[in-house]
Design a protein around this motif. Structure first.
Motif, PDB file in Angstrom:
ATOM      1  N   LEU A 514      41.396  39.362  44.615  1.00 59.57           N
ATOM      2  CA  LEU A 514      42.441  40.381  44.008  1.00 59.57           C
ATOM      3  C   LEU A 514      43.702  39.882  43.923  1.00 59.57           C
ATOM      4  O   LEU A 514      44.488  40.161  43.058  1.00 59.57           O
ATOM      5  CB  LEU A 514      42.461  41.327  45.358  1.00 59.57           C
ATOM      6  CG  LEU A 514      41.257  42.106  45.794  1.00 59.57           C
ATOM      7  CD1 LEU A 514      41.709  42.988  46.995  1.00 59.57           C
ATOM      8  CD2 LEU A 514      40.695  42.902  44.475  1.00 59.57           C
ATOM      9  N   ILE A 515      44.333  38.676  44.452  1.00 56.94           N
ATOM     10  CA  ILE A 515      45.492  38.030  44.236  1.00 56.94           C
ATOM     11  C   ILE A 515      45.462  37.578  42.559  1.00 56.94           C
ATOM     12  O   ILE A 515      46.440  38.066  41.887  1.00 56.94           O
ATOM     13  CB  ILE A 515      45.874  37.245  45.345  1.00 56.94           C
ATOM     14  CG1 ILE A 515      46.160  37.738  46.383  1.00 56.94           C
ATOM     15  CG2 ILE A 515      47.235  36.071  44.567  1.00 56.94           C
ATOM     16  CD1 ILE A 515      46.653  36.517  47.644  1.00 56.94           C
ATOM     17  N   PRO A 516      44.632  36.510  42.251  1.00 55.68           N
ATOM     18  CA  PRO A 516      44.649  36.305  40.894  1.00 55.68           C
ATOM     19  C   PRO A 516      44.573  37.438  39.894  1.00 55.68           C
ATOM     20  O   PRO A 516      45.099  37.485  38.639  1.00 55.68           O
ATOM     21  CB  PRO A 516      43.519  35.194  40.637  1.00 55.68           C
ATOM     22  CG  PRO A 516      42.397  35.488  42.028  1.00 55.68           C
ATOM     23  CD  PRO A 516      43.484  36.035  43.036  1.00 55.68           C
ATOM     24  N   THR A 517      43.679  38.356  40.233  1.00 57.16           N
ATOM     25  CA  THR A 517      43.385  39.555  39.130  1.00 57.16           C
ATOM     26  C   THR A 517      44.619  40.372  38.831  1.00 57.16           C
ATOM     27  O   THR A 517      45.185  40.760  37.989  1.00 57.16           O
ATOM     28  CB  THR A 517      42.417  40.302  39.448  1.00 57.16           C
ATOM     29  OG1 THR A 517      42.464  40.620  40.898  1.00 57.16           O
ATOM     30  CG2 THR A 517      40.949  39.548  39.240  1.00 57.16           C
ATOM     31  N   THR A 518      45.426  40.428  40.101  1.00 51.50           N
ATOM     32  CA  THR A 518      46.555  41.174  40.353  1.00 51.50           C
ATOM     33  C   THR A 518      47.641  40.299  39.451  1.00 51.50           C
ATOM     34  O   THR A 518      48.491  41.154  38.619  1.00 51.50           O
ATOM     35  CB  THR A 518      47.160  41.294  41.633  1.00 51.50           C
ATOM     36  OG1 THR A 518      46.293  42.365  42.381  1.00 51.50           O
ATOM     37  CG2 THR A 518      48.521  41.894  41.797  1.00 51.50           C
ATOM     38  N   LEU A 519      47.708  39.076  39.524  1.00 52.87           N
ATOM     39  CA  LEU A 519      49.011  38.620  38.879  1.00 52.87           C
ATOM     40  C   LEU A 519      48.471  38.403  37.396  1.00 52.87           C
ATOM     41  O   LEU A 519      49.388  38.697  36.247  1.00 52.87           O
ATOM     42  CB  LEU A 519      48.808  37.216  39.304  1.00 52.87           C
ATOM     43  CG  LEU A 519      49.417  36.579  40.657  1.00 52.87           C
ATOM     44  CD1 LEU A 519      49.069  35.284  41.028  1.00 52.87           C
ATOM     45  CD2 LEU A 519      50.786  37.350  40.680  1.00 52.87           C
ATOM     46  N   CYS A 520      47.172  38.397  36.906  1.00 49.07           N
ATOM     47  CA  CYS A 520      46.877  38.133  35.391  1.00 49.07           C
ATOM     48  C   CYS A 520      47.028  39.733  34.620  1.00 49.07           C
ATOM     49  O   CYS A 520      46.973  39.809  33.726  1.00 49.07           O
ATOM     50  CB  CYS A 520      45.169  37.902  35.272  1.00 49.07           C
ATOM     51  SG  CYS A 520      45.171  36.163  35.793  1.00 49.07           S
ATOM     52  N   THR A 521      46.837  40.782  35.647  1.00 49.07           N
ATOM     53  CA  THR A 521      47.235  42.213  35.095  1.00 49.07           C
ATOM     54  C   THR A 521      48.594  42.039  34.398  1.00 49.07           C
ATOM     55  O   THR A 521      48.692  42.807  33.526  1.00 49.07           O
ATOM     56  CB  THR A 521      47.231  43.012  36.265  1.00 49.07           C
ATOM     57  OG1 THR A 521      45.875  43.052  36.745  1.00 49.07           O
ATOM     58  CG2 THR A 521      47.310  44.632  35.633  1.00 49.07           C
ATOM     59  N   SER A 522      49.627  41.230  34.796  1.00 50.84           N
ATOM     60  CA  SER A 522      51.040  41.318  34.111  1.00 50.84           C
ATOM     61  C   SER A 522      50.970  40.486  32.759  1.00 50.84           C
ATOM     62  O   SER A 522      52.050  40.515  32.186  1.00 50.84           O
ATOM     63  CB  SER A 522      51.981  40.729  35.141  1.00 50.84           C
ATOM     64  OG  SER A 522      52.190  41.582  36.328  1.00 50.84           O
ATOM     65  N   PHE A 523      49.747  39.736  32.419  1.00 51.80           N
ATOM     66  CA  PHE A 523      49.781  39.051  31.323  1.00 51.80           C
ATOM     67  C   PHE A 523      49.472  39.558  30.169  1.00 51.80           C
ATOM     68  O   PHE A 523      48.376  39.483  29.548  1.00 51.80           O
ATOM     69  CB  PHE A 523      48.944  37.514  31.631  1.00 51.80           C
ATOM     70  CG  PHE A 523      49.449  36.811  32.698  1.00 51.80           C
ATOM     71  CD1 PHE A 523      50.742  36.901  33.183  1.00 51.80           C
ATOM     72  CD2 PHE A 523      48.507  36.306  33.528  1.00 51.80           C
ATOM     73  CE1 PHE A 523      51.254  36.110  34.354  1.00 51.80           C
ATOM     74  CE2 PHE A 523      48.875  35.312  34.563  1.00 51.80           C
ATOM     75  CZ  PHE A 523      50.237  35.470  34.999  1.00 51.80           C
ATOM     76  N   ALA A 524      50.347  40.665  29.610  1.00 53.02           N
ATOM     77  CA  ALA A 524      50.053  41.252  28.509  1.00 53.02           C
ATOM     78  C   ALA A 524      51.003  40.796  27.096  1.00 53.02           C
ATOM     79  O   ALA A 524      51.876  41.279  27.014  1.00 53.02           O
ATOM     80  CB  ALA A 524      50.261  42.974  28.698  1.00 53.02           C
TER      81      ALA A 524
END
Length: 595
Positions: A514-524
């Motif tokens: 959950l932590i890495p996927t949450t962070l990667c959600t901001s990489f738009a």
């Protein structure tokens, strides 16, 4: 006839999506009867509406309140109780701070001060603006940070564009050749005249941005003022790099703190709601994990953008400070004039800065993990009662109480003005995000109650045969791809109820996924429409979609790799990611697979 038909279809495509989506998905609850299929129907309809934005995001977030009682999944009173959480109180406190920062101009002072420290060389100037925007986005919404910094960047760009061409040959000699290997397709001729930012009601991808055909007789004349917006392609490329550095750094900086961006807050509230015994997700642990990620990604992204848009010769960054070009001198003059117009630091800025620093200190030391926090020392009998939202709300309300000026008397009596007013707060408060997040919480609760999350966990349990790093990488790439087309908040809201049961099914610490996927959600980073920050920068008219895609691919790869590096190194001991925690439910023996 066909063109007219297609035009009509496109004009009403949102309405068609709204009508056809539930109709096409209707066999799901009718044929496969049960709470799982009914909840899946709601989830799929909301996912389509969120991804396509056929309905406003906040309007789609209301669907659980309507459909869960209709299908008998949850009572209306239960759904309503899930919509407002601790997240909203934290958001209110943070927005109070952001309102005061913007009202009294503290953001301009911070940005100009940081830029002044690094100098006016184009490379250092880019790094200075990236640091400024990243720092601001740690504490305010990314969109607000870009809106604060971009006018300063535009003023400097305009000064560069208006500067005389004297000494251009000497500048080219000292800086070396530009990076021709990745030159974009535009010609070296002048671009369309556009002195003001583009103001349009079109979507970012529909904005017109044209570059006239090349004028060969003018492009190689050093020092000659070409009619148009840019004197040369080199100048145009530098403007592109500065603009892109602002929007990218806002997203990279926002991940460093829990209140920095909406996905972080949504993740934190999800963990506290569904894993209430998990105490490791707090402001202190998060900043220890994510601040290095931001620094690494920011520096590597700066190098990437410098190479693409300014040049591959980095030696120019370390030349003596006395060897300034005419362009750099003009840029330094603009920054100095902008800073001087701010005047001396006002008492309101001092108060805002003091509350800002106090809020950060209280967040960090509330429950730092490596030592007893102040909450457990002063309130031992109420351990766990105080959260980051309590701190944010307490100090946020202070802005409505503290006077902005000394009491002054007029014909109406003594006048009192607080640091911020409720109208000013309302103008900054992202109510759409607040409602969107509430709908996400309701949707996540529905997946738990209906059993959909357990069904998904059983379905995905074969992924346990893969190495955990492979599973995490797949999840990161998936959410990074989806978030280019959907809003960050909507993306993380969709994936949290899916990835958490997956982690439980393969007997992996949920935080590991959950932590890495949450962070990667901001990489738009790829499209102007990927997030509001990209759209704001795109609207100034220096960029095309191709520019953003080419630069964004590299920044995406850099950011995802930085996240994977952090999670697999210092993140493991920080959050005990290599062990299945006691606070997570124990999966059945049939679902447990080795890793």
């Amino acid at each position: 006839m066909m063109k007219r038909f297609l035009r009509v279809v496109w004009n009403y495509h949102n309405l068609l999506i709204i009508i056809l989506t539930p109709v096409l998905l209707l066999p799901l609850p009718l044929v496969i009867q049960g709470k799982v299929s009914e909840c899946a129907f709601v989830l799929c309809v909301m996912a389509v509406y969120w991804l396509t934005e056929a309905l406003p995001l906040a309007a789609t977030a209301l669907f659980p309140a309507l459909l869960f009682p209709f299908f008998g999944i949850m009572k209306s009173s239960q759904v309503a109780g899930v919509y407002f959480k601790d997240f909203h109180l934290l958001l209110i406190g943070v927005i109070c701070l952001a309102t005061s920062i913007e009202k009294w101009g503290l953001h301009r002072r911070i940005a100009l001060s940081l830029v002044t420290l690094v100098g006016v060389n184009p490379g250092w100037l880019m790094l200075g603006f990236m640091n400024s925007c990243a720092f601001l986005s740690m504490w305010v919404q990314n969109t607000s940070a870009v809106a604060m910094v971009m006018p300063i960047v535009e003023a400097i760009i305009q000064q560069i564009l208006n500067a005389e061409g004297e000494g251009e040959q000497r500048q080219r000699t000292m800086t070396g050749t530009s990076n021709l290997g990745l030159e974009l397709e535009e010609t070296e001729g002048p671009c369309e005249k556009n002195e003001e930012p583009i103001r349009t009601n079109k979507e970012p991808d529909e904005m017109e941005y044209t570059i006239p055909e090349e004028a060969p007789s003018q492009t190689n004349v050093i020092g000659q003022k070409i009619e148009g917006r840019y004197r040369s392609k080199r100048e145009h490329m530098m403007c592109k790099g500065l603009c892109l550095s602002i929007t990218y750094s806002s997203s990279i900086g926002g991940i460093a703190t829990l209140p920095g961006t909406s996905p972080n807050l949504i993740f934190s509230e999800y963990i506290h709601q569904f894993y209430p015994e998990c105490t490791s997700v707090n402001f202190g642990n998060w900043i220890v994990l994510c601040l290095p990620i931001s620094i690494i990604a920011l520096l590597l992204s700066w190098i990437w953008l410098h190479w693409m848009f300014i040049g591959s010769d980095f030696r120019v960054l370390f030349r003596p400070s006395g060897e300034r070009s005419e362009r750099e001198t003009a840029t330094a003059r603009v920054i100095e004039e902008d800073y001087n117009t701010l005047g001396p630091t006002s008492p309101q800025e001092v108060v805002t800065a003091f509350i800002f620093i106090l809020m950060v200190v209280l967040w960090v030391f509330r429950d730092p993990g490596f030592m007893p926090g102040w909450a457990s020392i002063f309130l031992p009998e109420y351990a766990g009662y105080i959260s980051d939202a309590t701190v944010a709300l307490l100090l946020g309300l202070m802005f409505f109480i503290m006077p902005a000026h000394k009491p002054s008397a007029d014909k109406h009596g003594i006048k009192y003005e607080a640091m911020i007013s409720w109208k000013e707060f309302q103008a900054c408060m992202p109510w759409e995000v607040a409602l969107l997040v509430g709908g996400g919480f309701a949707l996540a609760e529905g997946t738990q109650v209906s059993g959909l999350s357990s069904w998904v966990a059983n379905l995905l349990s074969p992924l346990g045969s893969l190495p955990i790093i492979a599973t995490v990488t797949i999840a990161c790439v998936l959410v990074t791809s989806v978030t280019e087309l959907a809003s960050n908040a909507a993306t993380i809201t969709i994936f949290l109820p899916i990835l958490a049961p997956l982690a439980e099914a393969i007997h992996v610490n949920p935080l590991y996924i959950l932590i890495p996927t949450t962070l990667c959600t901001s990489f738009a980073f790829l499209l102007p429409s990927s997030n509001p920050s990209n759209a704001i920068v795109f609207a100034y008219g220096h960029l095309t979609t191709t520019d953003m895609v080419k630069a964004g691919i590299g920044v995406n790869v850099i950011s995802v790799l930085a996240v994977l590096l952090a999670v697999t190194t210092w993140g493991i001991p920080l959050f005990d990611l290599d062990t299945y925690p006691d606070w997570a439910p124990s999966p059945s023996t049939s679902n447990v697979t080795g890793w």
